[in-house]
Design an enzyme around this catalytic site. Structure first.
Site, PDB file in Angstrom:
ATOM      1  N   ARG A 142      28.843  10.567  24.692  1.00  0.00           N
ATOM      2  CA  ARG A 142      28.764  12.100  24.333  1.00  0.00           C
ATOM      3  C   ARG A 142      27.449  12.073  23.835  1.00  0.00           C
ATOM      4  O   ARG A 142      26.603  11.118  23.701  1.00  0.00           O
ATOM      5  CB  ARG A 142      29.962  12.465  23.621  1.00  0.00           C
ATOM      6  CG  ARG A 142      29.869  11.924  22.118  1.00  0.00           C
ATOM      7  CD  ARG A 142      31.198  12.439  21.386  1.00  0.00           C
ATOM      8  NE  ARG A 142      30.756  12.707  20.100  1.00  0.00           N
ATOM      9  CZ  ARG A 142      31.727  12.859  19.201  1.00  0.00           C
ATOM     10  NH1 ARG A 142      32.938  12.737  19.432  1.00  0.00           N
ATOM     11  NH2 ARG A 142      31.458  12.994  17.759  1.00  0.00           N
TER      12      ARG A 142
ATOM     13  N   CYS B 195      19.044  16.314  25.037  1.00  0.00           N
ATOM     14  CA  CYS B 195      17.624  16.833  24.341  1.00  0.00           C
ATOM     15  C   CYS B 195      17.828  18.113  24.045  1.00  0.00           C
ATOM     16  O   CYS B 195      17.899  19.084  24.886  1.00  0.00           O
ATOM     17  CB  CYS B 195      16.597  16.592  25.486  1.00  0.00           C
ATOM     18  SG  CYS B 195      15.090  17.352  24.629  1.00  0.00           S
TER      19      CYS B 195
ATOM     20  N   ASN C 133      29.568  21.062  18.929  1.00  0.00           N
ATOM     21  CA  ASN C 133      30.489  20.119  17.992  1.00  0.00           C
ATOM     22  C   ASN C 133      29.456  19.326  17.297  1.00  0.00           C
ATOM     23  O   ASN C 133      28.699  18.584  17.535  1.00  0.00           O
ATOM     24  CB  ASN C 133      31.142  19.184  18.795  1.00  0.00           C
ATOM     25  CG  ASN C 133      32.147  18.150  17.822  1.00  0.00           C
ATOM     26  OD1 ASN C 133      33.039  18.927  17.403  1.00  0.00           O
ATOM     27  ND2 ASN C 133      32.090  17.002  18.139  1.00  0.00           N
ATOM     28  N   GLU C 134      29.793  19.244  15.860  1.00  0.00           N
ATOM     29  CA  GLU C 134      29.054  18.111  14.956  1.00  0.00           C
ATOM     30  C   GLU C 134      27.484  18.073  15.173  1.00  0.00           C
ATOM     31  O   GLU C 134      27.224  16.957  15.879  1.00  0.00           O
ATOM     32  CB  GLU C 134      29.881  16.894  14.869  1.00  0.00           C
ATOM     33  CG  GLU C 134      31.056  17.031  14.368  1.00  0.00           C
ATOM     34  CD  GLU C 134      31.960  15.583  14.259  1.00  0.00           C
ATOM     35  OE1 GLU C 134      31.506  14.666  14.944  1.00  0.00           O
ATOM     36  OE2 GLU C 134      32.920  15.572  13.522  1.00  0.00           O
TER      37      GLU C 134
ATOM     38  N   CYS D 278      15.966  13.562  19.577  1.00  0.00           N
ATOM     39  CA  CYS D 278      15.317  13.022  20.883  1.00  0.00           C
ATOM     40  C   CYS D 278      13.666  13.243  20.405  1.00  0.00           C
ATOM     41  O   CYS D 278      13.155  13.761  19.488  1.00  0.00           O
ATOM     42  CB  CYS D 278      15.547  14.190  21.817  1.00  0.00           C
ATOM     43  SG  CYS D 278      14.737  13.721  23.509  1.00  0.00           S
TER      44      CYS D 278
ATOM     45  N   GLU E  99      38.496  19.590  10.776  1.00  0.00           N
ATOM     46  CA  GLU E  99      38.965  18.327  11.211  1.00  0.00           C
ATOM     47  C   GLU E  99      39.226  17.514  10.113  1.00  0.00           C
ATOM     48  O   GLU E  99      38.378  17.253   9.194  1.00  0.00           O
ATOM     49  CB  GLU E  99      37.877  17.603  12.215  1.00  0.00           C
ATOM     50  CG  GLU E  99      37.449  18.039  13.557  1.00  0.00           C
ATOM     51  CD  GLU E  99      36.707  17.388  14.207  1.00  0.00           C
ATOM     52  OE1 GLU E  99      36.628  16.045  14.003  1.00  0.00           O
ATOM     53  OE2 GLU E  99      36.021  17.565  15.232  1.00  0.00           O
TER      54      GLU E  99
ATOM     55  N   GLU F  53      38.050   7.277  21.649  1.00  0.00           N
ATOM     56  CA  GLU F  53      38.807   7.656  20.395  1.00  0.00           C
ATOM     57  C   GLU F  53      40.353   7.657  20.576  1.00  0.00           C
ATOM     58  O   GLU F  53      40.960   8.250  20.021  1.00  0.00           O
ATOM     59  CB  GLU F  53      38.515   9.024  20.163  1.00  0.00           C
ATOM     60  CG  GLU F  53      37.086   9.410  19.723  1.00  0.00           C
ATOM     61  CD  GLU F  53      36.784  10.939  19.411  1.00  0.00           C
ATOM     62  OE1 GLU F  53      36.054  10.766  18.313  1.00  0.00           O
ATOM     63  OE2 GLU F  53      37.125  11.611  19.965  1.00  0.00           O
TER      64      GLU F  53
ATOM     65  N   PHE G  29      42.277   5.221  19.487  1.00  0.00           N
ATOM     66  CA  PHE G  29      42.765   4.809  18.572  1.00  0.00           C
ATOM     67  C   PHE G  29      42.683   5.921  17.085  1.00  0.00           C
ATOM     68  O   PHE G  29      43.080   5.261  16.099  1.00  0.00           O
ATOM     69  CB  PHE G  29      42.661   3.392  18.093  1.00  0.00           C
ATOM     70  CG  PHE G  29      43.180   2.435  19.159  1.00  0.00           C
ATOM     71  CD1 PHE G  29      44.629   2.438  19.249  1.00  0.00           C
ATOM     72  CD2 PHE G  29      42.470   1.925  20.155  1.00  0.00           C
ATOM     73  CE1 PHE G  29      45.053   1.403  20.287  1.00  0.00           C
ATOM     74  CE2 PHE G  29      42.931   1.152  20.960  1.00  0.00           C
ATOM     75  CZ  PHE G  29      44.455   0.972  21.044  1.00  0.00           C
ATOM     76  N   HIS G  30      42.072   7.048  17.429  1.00  0.00           N
ATOM     77  CA  HIS G  30      41.979   7.800  16.308  1.00  0.00           C
ATOM     78  C   HIS G  30      43.423   8.471  16.000  1.00  0.00           C
ATOM     79  O   HIS G  30      44.141   8.879  17.042  1.00  0.00           O
ATOM     80  CB  HIS G  30      41.109   8.907  16.692  1.00  0.00           C
ATOM     81  CG  HIS G  30      40.568   9.884  15.606  1.00  0.00           C
ATOM     82  ND1 HIS G  30      39.206   9.653  15.034  1.00  0.00           N
ATOM     83  CD2 HIS G  30      41.006  10.908  14.686  1.00  0.00           C
ATOM     84  CE1 HIS G  30      39.051  10.185  14.042  1.00  0.00           C
ATOM     85  NE2 HIS G  30      40.001  11.166  13.961  1.00  0.00           N
TER      86      HIS G  30
END
Lengths: 632, 632, 632
Positions: free
Chosen positions: A114, A118, A152-153, A158, A305, A353, A355-356
């Site tokens: 993900r 740039c 997101n976050e 770059c 989150e 993810e 196993f999150h």
């Protein structure tokens, strides 16, 4: 301006990220049923749905999302809808390889994970705006919509040619011309003088140490580019319905994005926070993150989150023990959160993810995790009158991204000197003593604070320096930590002794920084003797009283803690890093002198107390039982 | 030939690097005034001034340097003028990207730091010659000029196509034809046979271990290319005034440049030395570096760089405590230095080295550092009659760059076996005992030495082997350390037992090398029992007396230290790495037998004694006081 | 089908790799003489001889090999002849750069080492087939030829465009169409949906975690490509003489090549094994490798490589002590080897492996190593009647490459959870107790085993799950280790509790995995209390008896070892990693219940016992003496 109250409408929010595109439609109704069972009232949808919404450049598939939003709305669940721009579909990278970011080594990072964009690539910018606009055009008036969640976050960096081009423009804006750039960057050192703008580059791979201001300015520039991405998408969605507030999710204390500037661009601030259940200091660190984000937004905020179980990126991803998610959720509410969301609603069966932790884990509704999630939902629903109320503090800690980035540049005197460790030096003992803190920018309003702490301002502008001196002159108490007042905003070292602009305020002159490879002893009649680590300074008191001094070794007798009356106030300088127990004694004395009191005195160890509005939250972080009696 | 005496003219030199291009002109007069106050008589100018002197390919700006040199001359301060070729300006890399060096991964290293040049790139070569010639043309007769300083700390490595082309030519010169190359490189192993010169490459990124002689030859080749860069610039400046001597600054023991060959190309040798104040062995290591550089030049030398404070590239850059810069400066003079220079004169406010120590620190003249600098200047000025005098030694240590590079190739028996550690095994106990050592090349003149030490000659030529044997036959004493006599100069392993050509000389045959993962016990009636680490050998005495033997384990009873009379002399073999105290006992015995005496006997611990000319320097490295009485 | 018996013809094989191309012809006769002295009867020739056999694309040079093979044959020594395709000559990489493999970073790995080929590059494939065909055409009927040795230690991975193209085809075969791929890879997560096959790539460098099934499928694909290379060469040489058997040499437990599939493609299996003499567990690890390779081939096998001395790639390459090579050789024979070969016959003087041990070391025939080699040759020659006899076992351990690769993907709950460690958890205590084990694939025939162990099957198919359940139902005993039954072959997590398909069989439901950062206590009345590390689980017994339970902490009271009768058999689940002594007690109980007995009871520590055919081998791994009496 819309804000968090438009989302809460007076009640605490509860929910998590919901990724229906990962599940067949028959699961969706089940999701809504279980969300209602859990007391969920807000879910974040669409964060990684770009490819699901636009499977090809010229094709949109909104039907599934129509269905999902209607289902949610039908179930009484509101939606924070995302612009899905954090992870472009493979078709973008394939058709426009120049949207794939390059590392300092020039190697492109591909899709298959993900964040492969740039921030400067025109093709990314236009594609991101196009999908944001399309999403907003369709859903801006949907009755379930309560909040826009942009990207997101943010944090992608770059070093490509697009970035180089934009960087040159950014530098031209900042420094005017090449002479200005050469002067600021000190290119006379090591023969780095630029004779043509075309020569100027991002800090790519070099033979030895990079020019420090080239490095620092590139950090500032990258932050600006990400903020441009954010604001462009923000404006795109706002255009369709200005009444819906906009946020993006911050990460725990994160160097790459300057929280003060980002918060100013949002309608409300929100935080992703992932304390490590195996970290004995997790509760303190979590409290600090939450106080930071409350301070950034200047009031109530949204926990965007947290994991109900493990954070799958940890090398040892231990889940939260029973009760821990409730405890840390309540800590968020106590420290100003008006909502508690999780990543994510239903545990993914596939992907990186899988196993999150999740509200609805792989084991299904018949699980202790889901039972705890339901109990927490009920409990939050019962906390009426909390949403929107303030948390107040008498103490402010100065938090400054320029100083942070600068003090962690290469080839500074101690390679392990970390800005967030310095914040913790001051925050941790106050947290243990239940003294609530706000964070402020270096030029922030200080009128309401009895005590201002500057754990570190390695880089400090004349303006900030004067602002803090005037706070003291007006009667405030200030504590300044080591290695402060060293450089100006162009990373030029102050000459004539340190802390450059504060020698008079603090009554001290530092001739030399003295990084340590072993602890030293410090003696103090008022604080008791203690050890200090990592850092000392060749100090000379020039007007300040010596509260503690180095004992033995090269620096024997040099002041390590100094105190000076200045105007109507008091200024302290701490020229070293005292052991935690000594910091606690020092700050107790400072608080006592400044009239700062804990929320509640004499609580048992492990009990955190926070006052929010009319309530006092008591949070017990240890296992076992404690008894607390109301003062008679 | 001009030499160091032309620079000193009988007095000790004192000063540092001076970078006026980093400061506005009004500072320059202040600099000269303060230099005079400090007793400075030589400064190194222009090391990183390329861009300041030639801001564009077709434009030179010498005015500022004219002014500076005149100012210095007016103040009675001489100048070591640099060819500024260690850091080309951005315009060179921008216009000629092929001058930017490539790593083994093919990734180019850009400007923005320093050293970004390929030593083989024609465009770099010609630009470097052009600026060197221009500088020399203008200043070769300037009255302040006393020394040429070529480049800076040569050490850059590149793997580009230019290098590949030159490498092929270098190999053709060395091996004649492809058959010669294939034979030497052992390309029959792993199917590496070359059928065309065009196939031959630098050791770029490969799947597994690289061909060892390809690796070693490339190290030799890169050294040659740098030396070509040096000699070309040397000849360019000499052409303008053959009376001015030429040097370049070596780094502390440095594998990439063969000191013997470089020293032979210079008029005088000079050293940059940066011992770590936090290293308990710093004084010993510093002494070793200084003895090495004195030996390379065969007489007095110049300390070109040391830091008056911290070395900013250290992870923990602790400054020198009061007195330490004086102490280590005096150590340099005691061990043959005719001058003590520092990096740098005035602390930079900008750039990657802004926290490097300086004679005039950020704090300014009102500082303990500057006061010490002034005191040292006075003290050195008072040491009349020292400049030009020799240091003599009865002990020689063989130092060989081919052995060094070879013994640190990949996939040798012990990955942590380091050549300089082996030197230290022998140097450190002698230093503690105040036995002065020279260093010599493997084929150097040994007539004057009572004792010759070979800490390691993993790779040794038949010629060197015979030379050392003949030294013993003629009455000398030789000690050879472990893992010696293993390969020839083409890195072919000697067969039939080791030390290949020395089995008869040393009276021992080694069947197997036995790297250790844990210490072993060694027993010796004459030396006392001791432990040894890292290395042992499956030895068999064949004519030598066993002085110490392994006790226990697989090698139980195998000789670990052997002694043999050979001709008129004595040869020792030490097949392991004894603990430091055991090395000290062993070398005391060897010295006693060979008639080697300390400079002064029975000195207190921490006191170093060196005789230079008529003076004995006593250097106390510990804190506290010691009393030393002159023998009655 | 030809097999190992065609090579042994009833006697044990003895020898090593022979690389005559590294030596002048006059050495060859000496080699044959010394081989005869050592009892050598088989040598492996030509592994790295491509460039020696085909120095240019259009030129072959077979004369030297003709001579060598005739000499060997004349000396009564047979030959395993290699296709020399593991290390292409420089001319191939130079003329066809696309045969040079690319890393995930896109950087090509060059010649100068070995293994520099892309398994998918057409130019490599055709050149490899051409040289293989040419070698086979010339020597397939040579009387010395007894075995084909294809390539060498297959394991090369590439990420180039050729690979990308073949990967797409492989995925199309596996998943049918893009919908199938998107569904399997879970591309709905993180917006990774593919809209065009051309977008699909190998897992090259990305910003964050790669898609897990993209990673796993690429591992499967690369294995398939290497197997294609092998089978193509196998078929090429078979075509010239189908009577000569074909093998390639496996490495000790190696993740990149699935041993079950490779063994099925060979006529006999062979193993390269390099235990570390400094590893206290070396003998156990060596035994496990040997049991694995015997199991892969289903009977006698060939030890293709071991070192008589050091393995030169080790950081501390300690040689084998006297007797150790004999001991480990006998262990191989005891565990089913019909031959003991070494790398290599004569120690190389040049190249990256010049310090690797050899039968004829650098020291020459007058050496303890060569004397031991000769003694071992005599001893093996005296072991008549062993070749071809079987080793039998009552215990089978499930070994599964898909589970191995999957459980070591990124971002699983515990980053240090290693598949081979889990195998060792179970193998080591049984080895210490002299219980012989076979290894089986998850769907292998289990009829002959009293006990089947599944140390880990993180990824398990429904078919494998059912197969093992039916084994228990039929009366078998099964032990399943932790973190099993978690995902299906498309790496989709099973929902509803774990071990997904085995909850009924094992009588347990796992709600949460609980990786540990510190040991926990476990209590058991029958096994005794013990500690466990790294891993625990939130379990609930649902039909199983709790044999041991966690004591204290969050998981207090949760079952850690469970036992359930199922059908006619018994199934155990071990939800943690017990300390080794506890594993030993547990497995002793399981063995006792299942009727599994050691080869010999009550042997002294350090003595290994293995029954092969009619013989019992007793191998003493400690130093010192032990006395073992035959039961009266």
């Amino acid at each position: 301006m819309p804000g968090l109250h438009d989302v809460t409408r007076g009640r605490l929010l509860y929910g998590g990220d919901y990724n229906p595109e990962q599940w067949p439609p028959h699961v969706w109704a089940d999701d809504v049923r279980l969300m209602r069972e859990a007391g969920v009232n807000l879910v974040t949808v669409g964060v990684f749905a770009w490819a699901a919404l636009q499977p090809a450049p010229d094709r949109y598939t909104f039907d599934w999302l129509d269905t999902v939003l209607d289902l949610l709305h039908g179930g009484g669940i509101s939606v924070a809808l995302a612009t899905p721009t954090a992870s472009p579909p493979p078709w973008l990278g394939h058709r426009h390889p120049d949207t794939l970011p390059q590392g300092p080594d020039g190697i492109r990072r591909l899709y298959g994970s993900r964040n492969q964009y740039c921030p400067c690539a025109p093709a990314y910018r236009s594609a991101a705006l196009e999908i944001s606009d399309a999403v907003a055009a369709r859903y801006a008036r949907h009755p379930a919509l309560r909040l826009w969640h942009i990207g997101n976050e943010y944090g992608t960096v770059c070093h490509c040619g697009h970035c180089a081009g934009r960087f040159r423009g950014w530098l031209r804006d900042r420094y005017g011309d090449l002479d200005g750039l050469n002067d600021a960057w000190g290119t006379a050192v090591w023969s780095q003088r630029y004779g043509d703008w075309a020569e100027v580059l991002p800090p790519r791979r070099v033979q030895y140490v990079i020019n420090p201001l080239q490095d620092l300015d590139y950090q500032r520039f990258c932050d600006d580019m990400l903020l441009e991405c954010f604001t462009a998408e923000r404006d795109a969605v706002r255009a369709h319905n200005p009444a819906v507030p906009v946020t993006t999710n911050f990460m725990d204390l994160y160097r790459h994005t300057d929280g003060w500037r980002w918060a100013a661009a949002e309608d409300l601030v929100s935080l992703d926070t992932y304390p490590d259940p195996n970290d004995p200091a997790a509760a303190m660190r979590a409290a600090m993150s939450k106080d930071v984000v409350r301070s950034l937004g200047g009031g109530p905020w949204l926990l965007a989150e947290q994991s109900p179980g493990a954070a799958s990126w940890r090398p040892v991803a231990t889940p939260k023990r029973p009760g821990l998610n409730r405890l840390w959720s309540m800590q968020a509410v106590a420290r100003g959160a008006d909502g508690v969301l999780h990543f994510q609603w239903r545990a993914s069966r596939q992907g990186a993810e899988r196993f999150h932790g999740a509200m609805l884990p792989h084991a299904g509704p018949d699980s202790r995790v889901f039972r705890e999630i339901c109990a927490l939902g009920r409990e939050l629903a019962g906390l009426s009158g909390v949403a929107g109320t303030p948390v107040s503090a008498d103490v402010a800690i100065v938090l400054d991204w320029d100083a942070w980035r600068a003090v962690e540049l290469d080839h500074l005197p101690h390679a392990e000197f970390r800005y967030t460790d310095r914040l913790t030096d001051y925050y941790a003992p106050l947290w243990s003593d239940n003294v609530t803190c706000d964070f402020v920018p270096g030029t922030g309003a200080l009128g309401g604070y009895r005590l201002v702490l500057v754990p570190n301002l390695y880089q400090v502008s004349a303006r900030t320096a004067a602002h803090l001196a005037s706070y003291v002159a007006g009667g405030g108490t200030l504590v300044v930590g080591p290695f402060s007042g060293v450089t100006d905003p162009s990373e030029r070292v102050y000459t004539g002794g340190w802390p450059g602009p504060w020698q008079d305020l603090l009554g001290v002159r530092v001739e030399e920084h003295w990084p340590l490879d072993a602890p030293i002893a410090v003696t103090s009649s008022s604080l008791g003797d203690f050890t200090a680590t990592m850092w000392a300074e060749w100090t000379e008191a020039r007007g300040a009283e010596t509260v503690a001094a180095v004992a033995g070794g090269t620096l024997d007798g040099r002041p390590a803690v100094l105190r000076k009356s200045f105007g109507a106030g008091t200024a302290w300088y701490v020229a070293t890093i005292p052991a935690p127990d000594a910091m606690r004694r020092l700050l107790r004395r400072v608080c006592a002198e400044a009239g700062v009191a804990p929320v509640l005195p004499d609580l048992p160890p492990g009990v955190e107390a926070v006052r929010r509005g009319d309530l006092v939250f008591l949070l017990h972080h240890d296992t076992g039982e404690v008894e607390i009696r109301r003062a008679s």
